[in-house]
Design a protein around this motif. Structure first.
Motif, mmCIF file in Angstrom:
data_model
loop_
_atom_site.group_PDB
_atom_site.id
_atom_site.type_symbol
_atom_site.label_atom_id
_atom_site.label_comp_id
_atom_site.label_asym_id
_atom_site.label_seq_id
_atom_site.Cartn_x
_atom_site.Cartn_y
_atom_site.Cartn_z
ATOM 1 N N MET A 1 0.750 -0.680 0.311
ATOM 2 C CA MET A 1 0.058 -0.407 0.166
ATOM 3 C C MET A 1 0.873 1.627 -0.286
ATOM 4 O O MET A 1 1.564 1.318 0.844
ATOM 5 C CB MET A 1 -0.801 0.013 1.312
ATOM 6 C CG MET A 1 -2.048 1.021 1.590
ATOM 7 S SD MET A 1 -2.215 1.001 3.231
ATOM 8 C CE MET A 1 -0.706 1.527 3.964
ATOM 9 N N ILE A 2 0.745 1.856 -0.734
ATOM 10 C CA ILE A 2 1.155 3.109 -0.709
ATOM 11 C C ILE A 2 0.362 4.604 -1.441
ATOM 12 O O ILE A 2 -0.431 4.408 -1.815
ATOM 13 C CB ILE A 2 2.258 3.101 -2.138
ATOM 14 C CG1 ILE A 2 2.879 2.146 -2.203
ATOM 15 C CG2 ILE A 2 2.949 4.976 -2.342
ATOM 16 C CD1 ILE A 2 3.657 2.206 -3.758
ATOM 17 N N GLY A 3 0.651 5.390 0.361
ATOM 18 C CA GLY A 3 0.265 6.550 0.090
ATOM 19 C C GLY A 3 0.058 7.496 1.489
ATOM 20 O O GLY A 3 1.286 7.084 2.716
ATOM 21 N N HIS A 4 -0.496 8.411 1.788
ATOM 22 C CA HIS A 4 -0.467 9.148 2.797
ATOM 23 C C HIS A 4 -1.419 9.562 3.937
ATOM 24 O O HIS A 4 -1.900 9.882 4.927
ATOM 25 C CB HIS A 4 -0.317 10.968 2.504
ATOM 26 C CG HIS A 4 -0.816 11.253 2.103
ATOM 27 N ND1 HIS A 4 -1.727 12.290 2.336
ATOM 28 C CD2 HIS A 4 -0.975 12.243 0.663
ATOM 29 C CE1 HIS A 4 -2.864 12.405 1.170
ATOM 30 N NE2 HIS A 4 -1.963 11.847 -0.088
ATOM 31 N N SER A 5 -2.582 8.749 3.740
ATOM 32 C CA SER A 5 -3.754 8.372 4.717
ATOM 33 C C SER A 5 -4.359 6.768 4.553
ATOM 34 O O SER A 5 -4.129 6.008 4.164
ATOM 35 C CB SER A 5 -5.116 9.472 3.466
ATOM 36 O OG SER A 5 -5.672 9.138 3.147
ATOM 37 N N MET A 6 -4.716 6.578 5.195
ATOM 38 C CA MET A 6 -6.194 5.992 6.328
ATOM 39 C C MET A 6 -6.985 5.292 4.512
ATOM 40 O O MET A 6 -7.145 4.166 4.981
ATOM 41 C CB MET A 6 -6.339 6.086 7.176
ATOM 42 C CG MET A 6 -5.482 6.640 8.618
ATOM 43 S SD MET A 6 -3.923 5.456 8.506
ATOM 44 C CE MET A 6 -5.426 3.339 8.834
ATOM 45 N N GLY A 7 -7.449 6.169 4.236
ATOM 46 C CA GLY A 7 -7.774 6.225 2.813
ATOM 47 C C GLY A 7 -7.288 4.898 1.730
ATOM 48 O O GLY A 7 -8.379 4.053 1.433
ATOM 49 N N GLU A 8 -5.913 4.855 1.668
ATOM 50 C CA GLU A 8 -5.498 3.896 1.272
ATOM 51 C C GLU A 8 -5.075 2.112 2.101
ATOM 52 O O GLU A 8 -5.478 2.135 1.339
ATOM 53 C CB GLU A 8 -3.514 4.366 0.606
ATOM 54 C CG GLU A 8 -3.395 5.269 -0.172
ATOM 55 C CD GLU A 8 -3.731 6.564 0.407
ATOM 56 O OE1 GLU A 8 -3.748 8.003 -0.325
ATOM 57 O OE2 GLU A 8 -3.896 7.012 1.473
ATOM 58 N N THR A 9 -5.299 2.167 3.257
ATOM 59 C CA THR A 9 -5.211 1.930 3.868
ATOM 60 C C THR A 9 -6.920 0.926 3.694
ATOM 61 O O THR A 9 -7.055 -0.591 3.808
ATOM 62 C CB THR A 9 -4.885 1.639 5.349
ATOM 63 O OG1 THR A 9 -3.930 2.527 5.491
ATOM 64 C CG2 THR A 9 -5.075 0.100 6.161
ATOM 65 N N ALA A 10 -7.747 1.837 3.704
ATOM 66 C CA ALA A 10 -9.308 1.346 3.439
ATOM 67 C C ALA A 10 -9.712 1.013 2.531
ATOM 68 O O ALA A 10 -9.812 0.191 2.301
ATOM 69 C CB ALA A 10 -10.242 2.471 4.297
ATOM 70 N N CYS A 11 -8.885 1.520 0.826
ATOM 71 C CA CYS A 11 -8.710 0.704 0.048
ATOM 72 C C CYS A 11 -8.369 -0.695 -0.263
ATOM 73 O O CYS A 11 -9.013 -1.779 -0.633
ATOM 74 C CB CYS A 11 -8.635 1.510 -1.003
ATOM 75 S SG CYS A 11 -9.285 3.174 -1.793
#
Length: 69
Positions: A1-11
């Motif tokens: 998972m690459i990202g900077h918010s919890m939205g990436e984790t949820a996705c």
């Protein structure tokens, strides 16, 4: 998972890329690192790196599964 918010984790969880346990642990440790690191409010890291330079950080099974290898 690459990202900077919890939205990436949820996705990642919704797409089946992370298990429930992995999602909970990722959320927990992100919070712990934020608390322990005491960053300035609103800050985030930005890494200027192309895909070819960064793909060795990614799980090869997931890269192959989604056609990115």
């Amino acid at each position: 998972m690459i990202g900077h918010s919890m939205g990436e984790t949820a996705c990642a969880f919704a797409d089946g890329l992370m298990t429930e346990e992995q999602t909970i642990l990722a959320s927990y440790w992100r919070g712990r690192c934020t608390l322990n690191g005491n960053p300035p409010p609103g800050c985030m890291a930005s890494v200027g790196m192309y895909y070819q330079a960064s793909k060795h950080f990614c799980n090869p099974v997931l890269l192959n599964r989604h056609g990115f290898a």
